[in-house]
Design an enzyme around this catalytic site. Structure first.
Site, short mmCIF file in Angstrom:
data_model
loop_
_atom_site.label_atom_id
_atom_site.label_comp_id
_atom_site.label_asym_id
_atom_site.label_seq_id
_atom_site.Cartn_x
_atom_site.Cartn_y
_atom_site.Cartn_z
N LYS A 199 -6.80 -45.59 -23.15
CA LYS A 199 -6.49 -46.05 -21.78
C LYS A 199 -5.57 -45.05 -21.08
CE LYS A 199 -3.04 -48.68 -21.74
NZ LYS A 199 -1.59 -48.58 -21.72
N THR B 223 2.36 -49.20 -19.85
CA THR B 223 1.82 -47.92 -19.39
C THR B 223 0.58 -48.22 -18.56
OG1 THR B 223 2.58 -46.88 -21.44
CG2 THR B 223 1.01 -45.64 -20.08
N LYS C 214 5.35 -40.94 -17.60
CA LYS C 214 4.79 -41.42 -18.87
C LYS C 214 3.45 -40.74 -19.17
CE LYS C 214 3.64 -44.07 -22.37
NZ LYS C 214 4.27 -44.17 -23.67
P1 NAP Z 1 0.32 -55.35 -27.62
O1 NAP Z 1 0.86 -55.54 -29.00
O2 NAP Z 1 -1.13 -55.60 -27.37
O3 NAP Z 1 1.21 -56.24 -26.64
C1 NAP Z 1 0.80 -56.64 -25.38
C2 NAP Z 1 1.13 -58.11 -25.25
O4 NAP Z 1 0.85 -58.52 -23.92
C3 NAP Z 1 0.28 -58.96 -26.20
O5 NAP Z 1 1.12 -59.86 -26.89
C4 NAP Z 1 -0.67 -59.66 -25.26
O6 NAP Z 1 -1.04 -60.97 -25.63
C5 NAP Z 1 0.11 -59.73 -23.98
N1 NAP Z 1 -0.81 -59.78 -22.85
C6 NAP Z 1 -1.79 -58.92 -22.53
N2 NAP Z 1 -2.44 -59.33 -21.44
C7 NAP Z 1 -1.87 -60.48 -21.08
C8 NAP Z 1 -2.11 -61.39 -20.04
N3 NAP Z 1 -3.10 -61.16 -19.16
N4 NAP Z 1 -1.34 -62.48 -19.96
C9 NAP Z 1 -0.35 -62.70 -20.86
N5 NAP Z 1 -0.06 -61.88 -21.88
C10 NAP Z 1 -0.83 -60.78 -21.98
O7 NAP Z 1 0.63 -53.86 -27.11
P2 NAP Z 1 1.96 -52.97 -27.30
O8 NAP Z 1 1.75 -52.02 -28.40
O9 NAP Z 1 3.15 -53.85 -27.29
O10 NAP Z 1 1.89 -52.12 -25.95
C11 NAP Z 1 2.19 -52.68 -24.70
C12 NAP Z 1 2.12 -51.58 -23.63
O11 NAP Z 1 3.07 -50.57 -23.93
C13 NAP Z 1 0.76 -50.89 -23.55
O12 NAP Z 1 0.46 -50.56 -22.22
C14 NAP Z 1 0.95 -49.63 -24.38
O13 NAP Z 1 0.09 -48.59 -23.96
C15 NAP Z 1 2.41 -49.33 -24.10
N6 NAP Z 1 3.15 -48.62 -25.15
C16 NAP Z 1 2.96 -48.91 -26.47
C17 NAP Z 1 3.69 -48.22 -27.43
C18 NAP Z 1 3.51 -48.48 -28.92
O14 NAP Z 1 3.92 -47.64 -29.73
N7 NAP Z 1 2.96 -49.61 -29.32
C19 NAP Z 1 4.62 -47.25 -27.06
C20 NAP Z 1 4.83 -47.02 -25.71
C21 NAP Z 1 4.09 -47.70 -24.76
P3 NAP Z 1 -1.85 -61.31 -26.97
O15 NAP Z 1 -0.75 -61.58 -27.95
O16 NAP Z 1 -2.68 -62.47 -26.64
O17 NAP Z 1 -2.67 -60.08 -27.30
#
Ligand code: NAP
Length: 317
Positions: free
Chosen positions: A248, A105, A180
């Site tokens: 965010k 997102t 979104k």
């Molecule tokens: P998350 O658990 O923080 O997953 C993001 C992953 O991306 C982490 O493993 C992180 O690495 C990796 N990452 C971030 N920056 C990076 C970089 N510069 N280089 C390489 N890897 C990187 O978050 P999430 O919950 O999966 O959400 C991901 C996205 O989807 C977000 O934008 C969120 O707003 C959106 N979203 C989330 C949900 C939900 O329910 N969780 C639902 C819909 C949409 P690390 O392991 O080192 O942190």
């Protein structure tokens, strides 16, 4: 790829970001038989996928070099910029004909910028954020909102169908992100309503399980009521969806609304309330941690709830 035909066993997929959402989404592609190369900032979070047969690459650029289609599912717009447009990013490893799909997102304007820079190299970039939460990701029931080249979006349908049940094309680059953001605007006020309703029911001395049963079966029901309500009752505020990611999203939506000259007071209120959730130290908790901040405003420690006495003017005490 010389032409956009996507097929398990033939099409080489890349995946960057194996966090709460990405690990499941990438896992579904792997299970469907696609060859998958992955990268994540913290390698340990990619281990389950590596054990299931995915290949590791040392950077987003290296992922792109060995993949036909590259998906990104990272955290914030700054992460998207780094992993796609950075010197070791996906685009630097792309030859003409490849497709980049950002499922994070993120900002609509960044999606447009990525699509434009990609086009200059003969690469197509789609924005395809999702809704449905960690449960939807795990169960491959996500709703996927796509913006960008319509032919590429159509060609990638088999991949999207591995991850989601509702796949909708919304228009040119950035349109998926706009859809979104509309979703997040709906959720923002829903979360305030859910937490306030439960707080009210608690103070009224009701059995919260029964309240959730009634509300969850009626016209006020929602995904949040059904999935997050039980977690609020259990005092389990693990993510789920991180508070800091929701802030965010709301900040991006407020900025877009400001640009459009649009007043969205419900969104602004929810954003302010969530700033308080973060200030209380709950930024890495799930979005339902709003309950903790709202309860604190009324002097209630939600995780250590005392028994409630109901005082009513027509009841003898
Ligand atoms: P998350 O658990 O923080 O997953 C993001 C992953 O991306 C982490 O493993 C992180 O690495 C990796 N990452 C971030 N920056 C990076 C970089 N510069 N280089 C390489 N890897 C990187 O978050 P999430 O919950 O999966 O959400 C991901 C996205 O989807 C977000 O934008 C969120 O707003 C959106 N979203 C989330 C949900 C939900 O329910 N969780 C639902 C819909 C949409 P690390 O392991 O080192 O942190």
């Amino acid at each position: 790829m010389s032409h956009w035909t996507v097929e398990p066993g033939k099409t080489r997929l890349g995946w960057i970001g194996t966090g709460v959402m990405g690990r499941w989404m990438a896992g579904h592609l792997l299970q469907a038989g696609y060859h998958l190369t992955i990268y994540n900032r913290t390698r340990s979070k990619a281990e389950p996928l590596l054990q299931a047969g995915a290949q590791w690459a040392e950077s987003p650029r290296q992922v792109a070099e060995v993949s036909d289609v590259i998906f990104t599912m990272v955290g914030f717009p700054a992460d998207v910029r780094q992993v796609i447009l950075g010197p070791e990013g996906v685009l630097a490893g792309c030859s003409p004909g490849k497709i980049i799909v950002d499922m994070t997102t993120s900002q609509p304007a960044l999606a447009v910028e990525i699509a434009q820079q990609a086009a200059q190299r003969g690469v197509v970039a789609l924005d395809a954020p999702v809704t449905g939460g960690d449960v939807g990701a795990r169960e491959a029931k996500l709703s996927i909102m796509i913006g960008g080249d319509p032919e590429a979006a159509q060609a990638l349908r088999p991949c999207f169908e591995c991850m989601g049940k509702t796949i909708v094309y919304h228009g040119p680059a950035g349109s998926g992100q706009h859809a979104k953001l509309a979703n997040q605007i709906v959720i923002a006020s829903q979360m305030v309503a859910l937490c306030e309703g439960l707080l009210y029911a608690y103070k009224a001395g009701l059995d919260l399980q029964k309240v959730l049963q009634s509300v969850g079966a009626g016209s006020a029901s929602s995904w949040s009521v059904q999935n997050l309500g039980p977690r609020i009752l259990a005092g389990n505020f693990d993510p789920g969806f991180f508070v800091e990611h929701f802030i965010k999203d709301m900040a991006i939506a407020l900025e877009e609304a400001r640009r459009m000259g649009l007043a969205l007071p419900g969104l602004a209120l929810a954003h302010q309330l969530y700033m308080s959730v973060q200030a209380l130290g709950h930024g890495r908790k799930g979005t339902h941690a709003l309950q903790l901040a709202l309860a604190a405003m009324s002097g209630i420690d939600w995780t250590n709830r005392p028994p409630v006495t109901v005082s009513s003017p027509w009841q003898k005490t």
